[in-house]
Design an enzyme around this catalytic site. Structure first.
Site, PDB file in Angstrom:
ATOM      1  N   GLU A   1      -5.974   8.431  10.627  1.00 23.57           N
ATOM      2  CA  GLU A   1      -4.614   8.272  11.135  1.00 23.57           C
ATOM      3  C   GLU A   1      -4.403   8.970  12.478  1.00 23.57           C
ATOM      4  OE1 GLU A   1      -1.480   9.065   8.419  1.00 23.57           O
ATOM      5  OE2 GLU A   1      -2.284   7.736   6.853  1.00 23.57           O
TER       6      GLU A   1
ATOM      7  N   HIS B   1      -8.227   3.547   4.118  1.00 23.53           N
ATOM      8  CA  HIS B   1      -8.412   4.204   5.413  1.00 23.53           C
ATOM      9  C   HIS B   1      -9.876   4.232   5.846  1.00 23.53           C
ATOM     10  CE1 HIS B   1      -4.380   5.832   4.633  1.00 23.53           C
ATOM     11  NE2 HIS B   1      -4.333   6.236   5.885  1.00 23.53           N
TER      12      HIS B   1
ATOM     13  N   CYS C   1      -3.616  -0.909  -2.202  1.00 26.77           N
ATOM     14  CA  CYS C   1      -3.865   0.499  -2.499  1.00 26.77           C
ATOM     15  C   CYS C   1      -4.900   0.637  -3.615  1.00 26.77           C
ATOM     16  CB  CYS C   1      -2.554   1.159  -2.921  1.00 26.77           C
ATOM     17  SG  CYS C   1      -2.704   2.865  -3.449  1.00 26.77           S
TER      18      CYS C   1
ATOM     19  N   ASP D   1       0.865  -1.177   0.000  1.00 25.17           N
ATOM     20  CA  ASP D   1       0.000   0.000   0.000  1.00 25.17           C
ATOM     21  C   ASP D   1       0.897   1.220   0.000  1.00 25.17           C
ATOM     22  OD1 ASP D   1      -2.634   1.322   0.264  1.00 25.17           O
ATOM     23  OD2 ASP D   1      -1.880   1.945   2.213  1.00 25.17           O
ATOM     24  N   SER D   2       0.311   2.359  -0.298  1.00 28.57           N
ATOM     25  CA  SER D   2       1.086   3.593  -0.289  1.00 28.57           C
ATOM     26  C   SER D   2       1.480   4.014   1.121  1.00 28.57           C
ATOM     27  CB  SER D   2       0.294   4.721  -0.956  1.00 28.57           C
ATOM     28  OG  SER D   2      -0.938   4.922  -0.284  1.00 28.57           O
TER      29      SER D   2
ATOM     30  N   CYS E   1     -11.218   3.512  -0.327  1.00 32.61           N
ATOM     31  CA  CYS E   1      -9.876   3.878   0.159  1.00 32.61           C
ATOM     32  C   CYS E   1      -9.634   3.033   1.392  1.00 32.61           C
ATOM     33  CB  CYS E   1      -9.798   5.366   0.489  1.00 32.61           C
ATOM     34  SG  CYS E   1      -8.258   5.866   1.319  1.00 32.61           S
TER      35      CYS E   1
END
Length: 299
Positions: free
Chosen positions: A168, A202, A89, A26-27, A200
């Site tokens: 995050e 997240h 990702c 993933d990024s 996404c």
């Protein structure tokens, strides 16, 4: 055409040992939600995870740049001996899968097609909403995948960039998150949405806030969970599933020392966010540099 677009079979692939780990990249830290989904569905498997934290975010990068980063990440993981690669990702899955598949000699599974398939099944003909990064939305990858499965399905997509820092920073259930979710999603409530794709990695961290905003009647689609299911099917079809019972291993836990995590920068922050996302920090975490000859430009 179905989600097998993301599970490409080819005679070029070597059949690796079933005891090799599954590679995930993933990024950054968002792909940990995909790691969690894979770990929960496939507890006997081992995993090698690469978070490209030095070059995050991918969502604002050009196609050429995303392809280059993704190929370098894929080659790094292949060199460490994996039996299958999961591109966690969404941006890389949307923009770079063909380039990745031309480069590595293992099966490659992305997150777009499995998520689209789950959304079509859940929506039952109603419109589907997709929230993702700017690059994923602009690519139209989810819309295209959904329309391949059901051309009549209405799709609306929206970028929700503020969801990433909220996840995050541990603000997923805060009043700020509620306000941001209402701002991003209020139009969807008038759209008679049947399913909403969390496009996404997240976004599953904010699932409670998103669900409350959208209402209980809207099914949230976690592309990571859908991808884990597809990986399970692929391993079984290729006779690549690992059997822990043969080795007498103890019950697995998230982030235990049987899984190896790599990052390209900010290892301490990665560990902190991982603990926030997963409830545990990686037992084996290593900082590395990723670089290589740019074959995409040399061709």
């Amino acid at each position: 055409m179905d989600c097998d677009l993301e599970i490409q079979n080819s005679s070029k692939f070597k059949i690796p040992n079933s005891d090799l780990p599954i590679g995930i990249f993933d990024s950054g830290v968002g792909g940990l939600t995909v790691y969690r989904a894979l770990h929960e569905r496939l507890p006997d498997e081992h995993f090698v995870y690469l978070g490209d934290t030095a070059r995050v975010p991918y969502g604002t990068k050009s196609l050429a740049t995303v392809e280059r980063y993704a190929v370098e990440n894929a080659r790094f993981l292949e060199a460490h001996g994996i039996k299958l690669l999961v591109v966690a990702c969404n941006t890389a899955s949307a923009l770079a899968l063909p380039a990745i598949r031309r480069t590595v000699n293992v099966e490659v599974v992305g997150v777009i097609e499995p998520g689209a398939e789950s959304a079509v099944a859940a929506a039952k003909g109603h419109p589907i909403a997709v929230i993702a990064t700017e690059a994923t939305v602009q690519s139209g990858a989810y819309s295209q995948a959904i329309h391949r499965l059901n051309p009549a399905t209405e799709v609306i997509e929206r970028a929700c960039p503020l969801f990433v820092p909220l996840a995050e920073e541990g603000w997923a259930d805060s009043e700020v998150a509620v306000c941001v979710a209402q701002h991003y999603l209020q139009d969807f409530r008038n759209f008679k949405t049947g399913a909403l794709v969390l496009g996404c990695t997240h976004y599953p961290i904010l699932q409670n806030v998103i669900s409350t905003t959208m209402g209980a009647s809207v099914k949230l689609i976690d592309s990571g969970e859908a991808t884990a299911y597809k990986v399970e099917l692929l391993l079984k079809s290729k006779d690549l599933s690992r059997s822990a019972s043969a080795w007498g291993e103890a019950e697995r836990e998230l982030c235990d020392d049987l899984d190896h995590f790599y990052v390209t920068d900010a290892a301490q922050r990665f560990a902190s966010v991982a603990e926030r996302f997963l409830g545990a920090a990686p037992s084996v975490l290593e900082a590395v540099e990723i670089w290589g000859h740019d074959e995409l430009r040399a061709q």
